[in-house]
Write an enzyme that holds these catalytic residues in place. Structure first.
Site, PDB file in Angstrom:
ATOM      1  N   LYS A   1      25.518   5.141 -52.914  1.00 44.14           N
ATOM      2  CA  LYS A   1      24.176   5.631 -53.685  1.00 44.14           C
ATOM      3  C   LYS A   1      24.139   5.003 -54.946  1.00 44.14           C
ATOM      4  O   LYS A   1      25.218   4.588 -55.655  1.00 44.14           O
ATOM      5  CB  LYS A   1      24.632   7.202 -53.784  1.00 44.14           C
ATOM      6  CG  LYS A   1      24.638   7.905 -52.995  1.00 44.14           C
ATOM      7  CD  LYS A   1      24.720   9.421 -53.226  1.00 44.14           C
ATOM      8  CE  LYS A   1      24.483  10.325 -51.981  1.00 44.14           C
ATOM      9  NZ  LYS A   1      23.397  10.693 -51.227  1.00 44.14           N
TER      10      LYS A   1
ATOM     11  N   ARG B   1      25.794  14.923 -41.367  1.00 43.65           N
ATOM     12  CA  ARG B   1      25.417  15.338 -40.198  1.00 43.65           C
ATOM     13  C   ARG B   1      26.531  14.873 -38.992  1.00 43.65           C
ATOM     14  O   ARG B   1      26.558  15.201 -38.042  1.00 43.65           O
ATOM     15  CB  ARG B   1      24.298  14.490 -39.656  1.00 43.65           C
ATOM     16  CG  ARG B   1      24.120  13.131 -39.861  1.00 43.65           C
ATOM     17  CD  ARG B   1      22.561  12.669 -39.722  1.00 43.65           C
ATOM     18  NE  ARG B   1      21.857  12.891 -41.328  1.00 43.65           N
ATOM     19  CZ  ARG B   1      20.592  12.440 -41.260  1.00 43.65           C
ATOM     20  NH1 ARG B   1      19.799  11.880 -40.396  1.00 43.65           N
ATOM     21  NH2 ARG B   1      20.089  12.671 -42.655  1.00 43.65           N
TER      22      ARG B   1
HETATM   23  N1  BES Z   1      24.454  14.658 -49.308  1.00 40.42           N
HETATM   24  C1  BES Z   1      23.299  13.937 -49.489  1.00 40.42           C
HETATM   25  C2  BES Z   1      22.079  14.730 -49.556  1.00 40.42           C
HETATM   26  C3  BES Z   1      21.759  15.292 -50.909  1.00 40.42           C
HETATM   27  C4  BES Z   1      20.756  14.780 -51.846  1.00 40.42           C
HETATM   28  C5  BES Z   1      22.372  16.549 -51.173  1.00 40.42           C
HETATM   29  C6  BES Z   1      20.690  15.352 -52.911  1.00 40.42           C
HETATM   30  C7  BES Z   1      22.046  17.017 -52.541  1.00 40.42           C
HETATM   31  C8  BES Z   1      21.232  16.430 -53.378  1.00 40.42           C
HETATM   32  C9  BES Z   1      23.306  13.180 -47.825  1.00 40.42           C
HETATM   33  O1  BES Z   1      24.648  13.108 -47.392  1.00 40.42           O
HETATM   34  C10 BES Z   1      22.408  12.025 -48.068  1.00 40.42           C
HETATM   35  O2  BES Z   1      22.993  11.268 -48.740  1.00 40.42           O
HETATM   36  N2  BES Z   1      21.530  12.105 -47.165  1.00 40.42           N
HETATM   37  C11 BES Z   1      20.687  10.783 -47.073  1.00 40.42           C
HETATM   38  C12 BES Z   1      20.188  10.783 -45.767  1.00 40.42           C
HETATM   39  C13 BES Z   1      19.499   9.390 -45.536  1.00 40.42           C
HETATM   40  C14 BES Z   1      20.618   8.298 -45.671  1.00 40.42           C
HETATM   41  C15 BES Z   1      19.035   9.390 -44.040  1.00 40.42           C
HETATM   42  C16 BES Z   1      19.376  11.053 -48.048  1.00 40.42           C
HETATM   43  O3  BES Z   1      19.124  12.218 -48.138  1.00 40.42           O
HETATM   44  O4  BES Z   1      18.908  10.037 -48.677  1.00 40.42           O
HETATM   45 ZN    ZN Z   2      25.383  11.118 -48.119  1.00 38.43          ZN
END
Ligand code: BES
Ligand code: ZN
Ligand code: ZN
Length: 508
Positions: free
Chosen positions: A281, A356
Site C-alpha cells: 500500500k 477475503r
Molecule cells: N484492509 C483493506 C481494506 C480497507 C481499506 C480497510 C480502507 C479499511 C480502510 C483491504 O485488505 C484491501 O486492501 N482491499 C483492497 C482490495 C483490492 C486490492 C481488490 C482495496 O480496497 O483496495
Molecule cells: Zn489489504
C-alpha cells in the site's frame, strides 16, 4: 462508571440530593418536572431561560449554576447545577425517538465533560437504559498513551437515573445496557491499540480472557491449520514474523436444544496489520491499517457480552483467522496459486486483497458445523467506503430475511448499514485463467461486491445441498469515525457490536 437508579417523584415535592441534575425539555411544552422544580426555585429556571433566550433546540444544553443560598432556600441543599437539554419540537422528536433521545443524552454527557462534572443525575422516564448506554459510549476515550493527563478530572464517575420506580426490570435493563456498552468499548480499545501490541497472539490471549458458563475457547496454531488445509489463510500469514492464530470461541446456552434453537456463526476479519503485502500500500493508505482487525474486535466484544449476559436458547460460534499481512522474502506473491480448505484454488492477483483469503478459510471452516446462519464482518474494501462513506457499513447476503432482521436492529441502534447487491453478472470478474478464482477480481468496479462474491464462494451447504444463510458486513468505513456522531466519539466505533447483540437477544 457507577450506575444507580433512584426513585423520584418530581410531580410532587422533589426531594433529591443530586449535585448536578439533567432535565430534558421540549421547545413547545414543558414537563411537570420542569414546572415543579421551577416553582421550588421560585421561578429561577424560567427567568434564566428567558434571559438567555434558550430555545430548547434538539441537542442544545443550557447550564444553570445555582448559588448555595438559592438551592438551600428551595430545600435542595446539595443541588449545584441544572443542565437543561433541548429536545426540540415534541412531534419531530417522536418521529425518530431513539435517535433523538441519543442526541439529547450525548449532548448532556458532552456538556458534563466540558464542565468536568463527575456525578450526574438524569431525569428520564422513558428509556433509562439509553442513558446508560450512551453515557458509557460517548464518554469513552483512549488516552492510555498520553503522558499528560488531567489530574483533577478523569471523566464522569457516577450516573444516577431518576426513574418513577426502582423495579427490578429497570435495574436489569440498565445493567444489561452497561455490559453492552462496556463490550463496545472493549472492542474499541482493541482497534485503537497499535499493531505493535495487537498481534495475532495478542488477539488469541484476549480471547482466552473471555470466560463464563457455556464458553469454550480454542486456538489453532499454524501446524494445525496446515493439517486442515487452510492454504488461503496461511498464504497471507506466511510473509509475517508473527505466527497466525486461528481463534474459535463457542457459547452454548445451558438451555440450548439443537433441534429447536438457532446456531449462529460470527466471523471477524482479524488482520492485525495490513501493509498490502508485496502489492504494498502507499503510505497514506497504510497509516490506519491497524484497524484491519476491527471485525475481530467486534466479534470478540460481542462474545465478551454474551459470556456475561448468558442469552438463552442459542449456540454461537465465533471465528477469527488472525494474521498480519506483510511483505518479506517469505511473503506470498502476485501470481501464486493457493488452495483453500474447501478445495477451491485461487490465483492471487493482488496480495492486498488478503482479507477475503482469511475469511475464505474461516467461513469454510465454520460451514462444517452447518450453523443456521453465518455473519461475517470485515474491513474488506476501500470500495465500500467510496460507495457508502465512512459512517455506513455495506451489507451483502444470500438470504434476504437474515439481512432484513439484522438491519432492523442496526437501524434501531443507529449503526448505519445499507444493502449492496451481489449480482450474478459480476461473478465472471472472479474467473481466473489458471485457477478456480482470482482474489482481487478484475475490472476495478463494484469492489465491495467483488469482495462479497468472493467470500460467498466459501460458504458451505446445508444437509439439503442449499447454501447456508450468510450475511457479509463490510465495515471498512464505519469501523473508525472521523467525526463523532450521536452515540460515539471520533475514532474506533465498535461497530457492529450493539446490532449483533440486539440480534442475538432476539433469537434467544
Ligand atoms: N484492509 C483493506 C481494506 C480497507 C481499506 C480497510 C480502507 C479499511 C480502510 C483491504 O485488505 C484491501 O486492501 N482491499 C483492497 C482490495 C483490492 C486490492 C481488490 C482495496 O480496497 O483496495
Ligand atoms: Zn489489504
Ligand atoms: Zn485488509
Amino acid at each position: 462508571m457507577d450506575i444507580s437508579v433512584k426513585k423520584i417523584d418530581l410531580k410532587t415535592k422533589s426531594k433529591f440530593d443530586s449535585e448536578n441534575f439533567v432535565i430534558g425539555e421540549f421547545s413547545n411544552s414543558k414537563s411537570a418536572q420542569f414546572k415543579s422544580l421551577d416553582k421550588e426555585l421560585s421561578g429561577l429556571l424560567t427567568e434564566a431561560v428567558e434571559a438567555e433566550n434558550f430555545k430548547f433546540d434538539l441537542g442544545e444544553v443550557f447550564t444553570i449554576n445555582l448559588r448555595k443560598s438559592e438551592a438551600e432556600a428551595a430545600g435542595l441543599d446539595s443541588l449545584r447545577k441544572i443542565l437543561l437539554v433541548g429536545l426540540g419540537d415534541r412531534s419531530n422528536f417522536n418521529k425518530d425517538l431513539l435517535k433523538n433521545e441519543r442526541k439529547a443524552i450525548a449532548a448532556a454527557i458532552r456538556a458534563a465533560k466540558i464542565q468536568k462534572i463527575k456525578t450526574l443525575s438524569f431525569a428520564v422516564i422513558k428509556n433509562p437504559e439509553s442513558v446508560v448506554e450512551i453515557a458509557e459510549l460517548v464518554s469513552y476515550e483512549f488516552d492510555k498513551y498520553k503522558t499528560k493527563k488531567d489530574e483533577d478530572y478523569s471523566g464522569l464517575e457516577s450516573l444516577e437515573i431518576c426513574a418513577d420506580s426502582t423495579a427490578a426490570a429497570i435495574k436489569k435493563s440498565i445493567s444489561e445496557a452497561q455490559i453492552i456498552a462496556e463490550s463496545v468499548n472493549f472492542a474499541r480499545d482493541l482497534v485503537w491499540e497499535p499493531a505493535c501490541t495487537v498481534t495475532p497472539t495478542y488477539l488469541a490471549d484476549v480471547a482466552k480472557t473471555i470466560k463464563g458458563k457455556g464458553i469454550k475457547v480454542k486456538v489453532l496454531d499454524k501446524a494445525q491449520c496446515e493439517k486442515l488445509g487452510m492454504g488461503a489463510y496461511l498464504a497471507v500469514a506466511q510473509g509475517s514474523d508473527q505466527p497466525p492464530k486461528f481463534i474459535e470461541i463457542t457459547y452454548t446456552a445451558a438451555t440450548y436444544n439443537e433441534k429447536r434453537h438457532k446456531h449462529l456463526a460470527l466471523v471477524g476479519k482479524g488482520v492485525t496489520f495490513d501493509s498490502g503485502g508485496l502489492s504494498l500500500k502507499p503510505p497514506k493508505s497504510m497509516e490506519m491499517m491497524k484497524e484491519d482487525m476491527a471485525g475481530s474486535a467486534a466479534v470478540l466484544g460481542t462474545m465478551r457480552a454474551v459470556s456475561i449476559l448468558q442469552p438463552k436458547n442459542i449456540k454461537i460460534t465465533m471465528i477469527v483467522a488472525a494474521t498480519e499481512n506483510m511483505p518479506s522474502g517469505k511473503a506470498y506473491r502476485p501470481g501464486d496459486v493457493i488452495t483453500a480448505m474447501n478445495g477451491k484454488t485461487i490465483e492471487v492477483n493482488n496480495t492486498d486483497a488478503e482479507g477475503r483469503l482469511t475469511l475464505a478459510d474461516a467461513v469454510a471452516y465454520v460451514s462444517k458445523y452447518k450453523p443456521d446462519a453465518i455473519i461475517d464482518m470485515a474491513t474488506l474494501t476501500g470500495a465500500c467506503m467510496v460507495a457508502l462513506g465512512n459512517h455506513c457499513a455495506g451489507l451483502m447476503t444470500n438470504d434476504q430475511k437474515l439481512l432484513d432482521s439484522v438491519k432492523k436492529f442496526a437501524d434501531e441502534k443507529g449503526e448505519l448499514m445499507w444493502q449492496l447487491p451481489l449480482f450474478d453478472e459480476y461473478r465472471v470478474r472472479l474467473k481466473s485463467e489458471i485457477a478456480d478464482l482470482k482474489n482481487a477480481g478484475s475490472g476495478g468496479q463494484a469492489g465491495a461486491q467483488n469482495g462479497g462474491l468472493f467470500v460467498q464462494e466459501f460458504v458451505g451447504d446445508d444437509d439439503d445441498g442449499k447454501q447456508l444463510p450468510w450475511l457479509h458486513i463490510d465495515i471498512a468505513g464505519p469501523c473508525w469515525f472521523d467525526e463523532p456522531n450521536e452515540w460515539s466519539p471520533k475514532g474506533a466505533s465498535g461497530i457492529p457490536v450493539r446490532t449483533l447483540l440486539s440480534y442475538i437477544q432476539s433469537l434467544s
